[in-house]
Motif scaffolding. Sequence first.
Motif, PDB file in Angstrom:
ATOM      1  N   ARG A 187     -30.168   1.899 -10.106  1.00  0.00           N
ATOM      2  CA  ARG A 187     -29.651   1.582 -10.727  1.00  0.00           C
ATOM      3  C   ARG A 187     -28.123   2.309  -9.858  1.00  0.00           C
ATOM      4  O   ARG A 187     -28.296   3.583  -9.786  1.00  0.00           O
ATOM      5  N   LYS A 188     -26.537   1.456  -9.807  1.00  0.00           N
ATOM      6  CA  LYS A 188     -26.277   2.649  -9.309  1.00  0.00           C
ATOM      7  C   LYS A 188     -25.132   3.689  -9.750  1.00  0.00           C
ATOM      8  O   LYS A 188     -24.946   3.742 -10.605  1.00  0.00           O
ATOM      9  N   GLU A 203     -22.985   6.854 -10.796  1.00  0.00           N
ATOM     10  CA  GLU A 203     -21.133   6.480 -11.376  1.00  0.00           C
ATOM     11  C   GLU A 203     -20.114   7.529 -10.399  1.00  0.00           C
ATOM     12  O   GLU A 203     -20.828   7.806  -9.538  1.00  0.00           O
ATOM     13  N   GLU A 224     -17.134  -2.455  -5.496  1.00  0.00           N
ATOM     14  CA  GLU A 224     -17.426  -0.407  -5.592  1.00  0.00           C
ATOM     15  C   GLU A 224     -15.874   0.145  -6.420  1.00  0.00           C
ATOM     16  O   GLU A 224     -16.308   0.587  -8.010  1.00  0.00           O
ATOM     17  N   ASP A 280     -14.203  -1.782  -8.304  1.00  0.00           N
ATOM     18  CA  ASP A 280     -14.436  -2.412  -9.443  1.00  0.00           C
ATOM     19  C   ASP A 280     -14.913  -1.795 -10.885  1.00  0.00           C
ATOM     20  O   ASP A 280     -14.803  -1.367 -11.958  1.00  0.00           O
ATOM     21  N   ARG A 281     -16.173  -0.833 -10.208  1.00  0.00           N
ATOM     22  CA  ARG A 281     -17.002  -0.679 -11.321  1.00  0.00           C
ATOM     23  C   ARG A 281     -16.550   1.018 -11.043  1.00  0.00           C
ATOM     24  O   ARG A 281     -17.207   1.700 -12.258  1.00  0.00           O
ATOM     25  N   ARG A 298     -14.579   4.775 -11.593  1.00  0.00           N
ATOM     26  CA  ARG A 298     -13.549   5.169 -12.700  1.00  0.00           C
ATOM     27  C   ARG A 298     -12.504   5.637 -11.738  1.00  0.00           C
ATOM     28  O   ARG A 298     -12.983   6.979 -11.161  1.00  0.00           O
TER      29      ARG A 298
END
Length: 146
Positions: free
Chosen positions: A9-10, A12, A44, A46-47, A49
């Motif tokens: 999983r990438k 945060e 990147e 888009d994901r 925060r």
Amino acid sequence: MQEKSRPRRKPEIRIAKTEHARLSVLAESYAERNPDLSDELLAELDRARVVADDAVPATIVRMGSTVTFKPDTGEAKTVTLVFPGDADIAQGKVSILTPIGTALIGLSAGQSMAWTARDGRTHELSVLSVDAPESTPDPAPSVLSA
């Protein structure tokens, strides 16, 4: 015995609002020239925060940050993350529009990230330390730069 085929999983990531906007425009502008890198940067972004410009700690990789990371391919490296026009590998300035540059944005010390090299092989890098930019990069592209 379990195989290691399941992708990790990438981690945060956080990106300042102004940088997010500028990098989105940059990625879109490269879509025709280099769709793979453009798509990777957009993914990147888009994901990420998105946070207020003044809410990004100095320990987060942002444009202009100097980062020491260890790739799974060898020795630790120290680079500064820059916009394409400022890239100069001989001076350790890596463009955001490279696979490593895109992988580094938004990470902090202690995080690891998988990235795909231009030859198609997947690698992993671990961020060892982050030094904040000397100054916040200009949030808007300069019309005076050639």
